[in-house]
Design an enzyme around this catalytic site. Structure first.
Site, PDB file in Angstrom:
ATOM      1  N   ASP A  19       0.837  -1.202   0.000  1.00  0.00           N
ATOM      2  CA  ASP A  19       0.000   0.000   0.000  1.00  0.00           C
ATOM      3  C   ASP A  19       0.875   1.257   0.000  1.00  0.00           C
ATOM      4  OD1 ASP A  19       0.948  -0.467   2.597  1.00  0.00           O
ATOM      5  OD2 ASP A  19      -0.825   0.396   3.564  1.00  0.00           O
ATOM      6  N   HIS A  68       9.869  -0.351   8.482  1.00  0.00           N
ATOM      7  CA  HIS A  68       9.037  -1.539   8.717  1.00  0.00           C
ATOM      8  C   HIS A  68       9.046  -2.539   7.554  1.00  0.00           C
ATOM      9  CE1 HIS A  68       7.211   0.387  12.200  1.00  0.00           C
ATOM     10  NE2 HIS A  68       6.927   1.447  11.469  1.00  0.00           N
TER      11      HIS A  68
HETATM   12 CA   LIG Z   1       2.948  -0.848   3.924  1.00  0.00          CA
END
Ligand SMILES: [Ca+2]
Length: 319
Positions: free
Chosen positions: A9, A241
């Site tokens: 995303d 992340h």
């Molecule tokens: Ca992501």
């Protein structure tokens, strides 16, 4: 070679992960599937097309879910204060990208690729688990065709980041995540327990950009807004992340893991909380019984992970 479908995303840290997958010599990027999350689906898909055009990534881009697995869930807010209004740190991006999108919806693309390359595809999922869950719902047997699933999400032995209980990717679609974690395939989960220990300083990023030329400079530019957000959390630098999950794929020796079934709390105060029942523990009968043991990352070597990111992104080399 690891044949990878990247479910994403974009998203600033997604962008770094995408460049890592593209440039790592042991990874063949077979497709990019988009999901809503850091921004609405129109924007995350446009961003995936934009980044793949800028970086010369030939893998098809397939558009995915624009709402949660359970459509009755209330909509949340877009994290524009982290990723910017346009999902990529508000750098200028054209509204229309020349590259064509794959005609298939993301979950069908995933199923068809799994059938075309049985036992070979690894799904690296760094957004909400909605597309993977949709594929499992449409064709439950397809899980057996997937080699591995690597997820960025969850918080196991620490607090979440969107609530004290929950991490954002899982909180964004808890029902989907619970289905993915309990499906009959192998899942490795790289959560906040280890990603929050992996902070890239702005100096590290600037050095990568000067050594890596225009493609890495684009990454540095779009990361600036995100770095500014993280100032009040980690001081100088950004938590990378999504790239941690990509490094796990090629360098699992840099991580410590714990095995056991994982469930996701769906609803209530702890909505989106991830809880593992470690294999070594004993309890009475519980909702964890009868589900496959999955791996949760509990330890990481952050300096080595950052070195692996630099090696791939700047040099096109493995660690
Ligand atoms: Ca992501």
């Amino acid at each position: 070679m690891h044949k990878v479908i990247f479910d994403t995303d974009p998203g600033v840290d997604d962008a770094m992960a995408l460049l890592f997958l593209h440039r790592h010599p042991d990874i063949e990027l077979m497709g990019i599937t988009t999901v809503f999350g850091n921004a609405p689906i129109e924007i995350t898909t446009r961003n995936a097309l934009f980044l793949s055009e800028q970086w010369g990534i030939a893998a098809p881009v397939a558009r995915g879910a624009d709402q949660t697995f359970d459509p009755g869930r209330p909509e949340g807010h877009w994290p524009t204060f982290i990723h910017g209004e346009n999902g990529l740190g508000d750098i200028p991006i054209p509204d229309v990208i020349g590259r064509e999108i794959d005609p298939r919806p993301a979950h069908k693309f995933i199923i068809e690729m799994a059938k075309a390359y049985p036992g070979e595809i690894t799904l690296v999922a760094v957004g909400r688990m909605t597309n993977l869950a949709a594929a499992l719902r449409e064709e439950p047997d397809f899980a057996a065709l997937i080699k591995d699933v690597v997820v960025m999400g969850g918080a196991f032995d620490i607090n979440g980041n969107i609530s004290p209980a929950a991490e954002a990717n899982i909180h964004g679609d808890p029902e989907a995540a619970d289905l993915v974690f309990t499906a009959p395939w192998r899942v490795a989960v790289i959560g906040l327990d280890v990603t929050t220990k992996t902070v890239m300083t702005s100096g590290f990023m600037a050095e990568m950009a000067s050594a890596g030329g225009a493609p890495v400079q684009l990454l540095a530019d779009l990361s600036q807004f995100y770095i500014d957000f993280y100032k009040h959390r980690v001081g100088d630098g950004m938590v990378v992340h999504d790239s941690c999950a990509c490094v796990y794929l090629v360098n699992p020796e840099l991580f410590e893991t714990r095995s056991g079934p994982i469930r996701v709390i769906c609803g209530g105060l702890a909505d989106g909380q991830t809880i593992q029942k470690p294999d070594a523990t004993r309890f009475g009968p519980s909702a964890w019984d009868g589900h496959p043991s999955q791996l949760v990352c509990t330890g990481i070597q952050p300096e080595q992970v950052l070195a692996a990111i630099r090696a791939a992104i700047v040099e096109g080399q493995r660690l």
